[in-house]
Design an enzyme around this catalytic site. Structure first.
Site, short mmCIF file in Angstrom:
data_model
loop_
_atom_site.label_atom_id
_atom_site.label_comp_id
_atom_site.label_asym_id
_atom_site.label_seq_id
_atom_site.Cartn_x
_atom_site.Cartn_y
_atom_site.Cartn_z
N GLU A 125 -0.07 -12.59 -1.30
CA GLU A 125 -1.47 -12.75 -1.96
C GLU A 125 -1.66 -13.88 -2.51
OE1 GLU A 125 -2.90 -9.02 -3.66
OE2 GLU A 125 -2.18 -7.81 -2.18
N LYS B 236 4.97 -11.55 3.31
CA LYS B 236 3.60 -11.59 3.29
C LYS B 236 3.44 -11.71 1.29
CE LYS B 236 0.10 -8.40 3.86
NZ LYS B 236 -0.58 -8.34 2.32
N SER C 247 0.82 -1.19 -0.09
CA SER C 247 0.03 0.15 0.04
C SER C 247 0.90 1.19 0.05
CB SER C 247 -1.06 0.10 1.29
OG SER C 247 -0.31 -0.39 2.47
N ASP D 29 5.65 -6.98 2.49
CA ASP D 29 4.67 -7.48 1.31
C ASP D 29 5.65 -7.97 0.21
OD1 ASP D 29 1.93 -8.11 1.52
OD2 ASP D 29 1.67 -5.74 1.37
N GLU E 103 -8.89 -10.01 3.72
CA GLU E 103 -9.37 -8.66 3.57
C GLU E 103 -10.63 -8.41 2.80
OE1 GLU E 103 -6.25 -6.35 1.38
OE2 GLU E 103 -7.85 -4.61 1.20
O1 KIV Z 1 -0.48 -3.41 1.74
C1 KIV Z 1 -1.18 -3.47 2.59
O2 KIV Z 1 -1.16 -2.42 3.34
C2 KIV Z 1 -1.89 -4.57 3.07
C3 KIV Z 1 -2.94 -4.44 4.29
C4 KIV Z 1 -4.19 -3.66 3.43
C5 KIV Z 1 -3.18 -5.93 4.90
O3 KIV Z 1 -1.80 -5.53 2.51
#
Ligand code: KIV
Length: 277
Positions: free
Chosen positions: A128, A126, A58, A96, A195
């Site tokens: 997806e 993390k 994000s 991420d 989410e």
């Molecule tokens: O990138 C992010 O901020 C996220 C959250 C919304 C969980 O993956």
């Protein structure tokens, strides 16, 4: 009340690890997670006692101003993650894997994860996806890198969905999501983010898997919550989905502080005699 505060303080006395998160779920202690992308914010939220910091992609939206999370690169994520790591003492830092650095190629997924761990000093990654990324999850986990899963609304797939509406309202998608959560746990994930899905489905997932389930727009019957820091502090103003609770209005505070500064400069009130050498 004071017992509760003591419990919260004592739970922050040691470093948060993936094992600590598992224990928190077992004890029914909720996990608080927020995003951060830079040293100063990371230091503040770590000092405030946040359990987990997510260096989310994000950053592509709230830091770089892109419309989606897709443009952010691995080098940029590593830069953000290394800055966050320098600010923390006890929070667990999860990073991420950005779009295009893991999908469809488990060797590339491992190499991307190794770069994040080595070059930023982060504690976990993390990703997806569910069954589609299972080989990558297994490969990364086998290399000793903790992996957090992410199901439900997956912003890296926004062009596939075409919309940011609630996911898994229909039984077919809901059933796949539960199966994916079970597979992610079996593949070694230490936690899963859910989410924007119905609260009843999220509750079912949290009761099905042993690992912590962290929700964002997934109701209260999960093991923890995550929000984007800039949204919950009211720095971003345009974005206001139902699940977002604002804990500040920093946009107004920043703008009024800056306006006051401009005014002081313009009327030669700043600096005064005590603010010069
Ligand atoms: O990138 C992010 O901020 C996220 C959250 C919304 C969980 O993956």
């Amino acid at each position: 009340m004071s017992t509760q505060i003591n419990k919260i303080v004592s739970s922050k006395a040691k470093k948060v690890t993936t094992h600590v998160l598992l224990e928190m779920k077992e004890k029914g202690e909720k996990i608080a997670m927020l995003t951060a992308y830079d040293f100063s914010m990371a230091r503040l939220i770590d000092q405030a006692g946040i359990d987990v910091i997510l260096v989310g992609d994000s950053a592509s939206n709230v830091i770089a101003g892109h419309e989606t999370t897709l443009p952010i690169t691995l080098d940029q994520m590593i830069y953000h993650a290394a800055s966050v790591i320098r600010g923390i003492t006890s929070s667990l830092v999860v990073v991420d894997l950005p779009f295009g650095t893991y999908q469809g190629n488990s060797k590339e997924a491992l190499n991307s994860s190794i770069r994040i761990m080595k070059e930023s000093g982060a504690h976990a990654v993390k990703m997806e996806g569910g069954s589609e990324i299972m080989e990558s999850v297994q490969r990364i986990f086998s290399a000793g890198i903790p992996v957090m899963g992410h199901l439900g609304l997956m912003p890296q797939s926004i062009y596939k969905y075409g919309t940011y509406i609630v996911r898994a309202k229909e039984s077919e998608e809901a059933d796949k999501l539960i199966e994916d959560a079970i597979k992610l746990e079996a593949a070694g994930c230490f936690a899963i983010v859910l989410e924007k899905i119905p609260a009843t489905l999220a509750e079912k997932v949290a009761k099905t898997v042993r690992i912590p389930v962290i929700g964002i727009g997934a109701g209260g019957e999960v093991d923890g919550q995550v929000l984007v820091l800039h949204d919950m502090l009211g720095i971003t103003q345009e974005f206001s989905p139902r699940f977002l609770r604002r804990y500040g209005n920093l946009a107004d505070q920043i703008k009024s502080g800056v306006s006051a500064y401009i005014e002081d400069v313009k009327r030669s009130d700043f600096p005064n005699k005590n603010e010069q050498y």
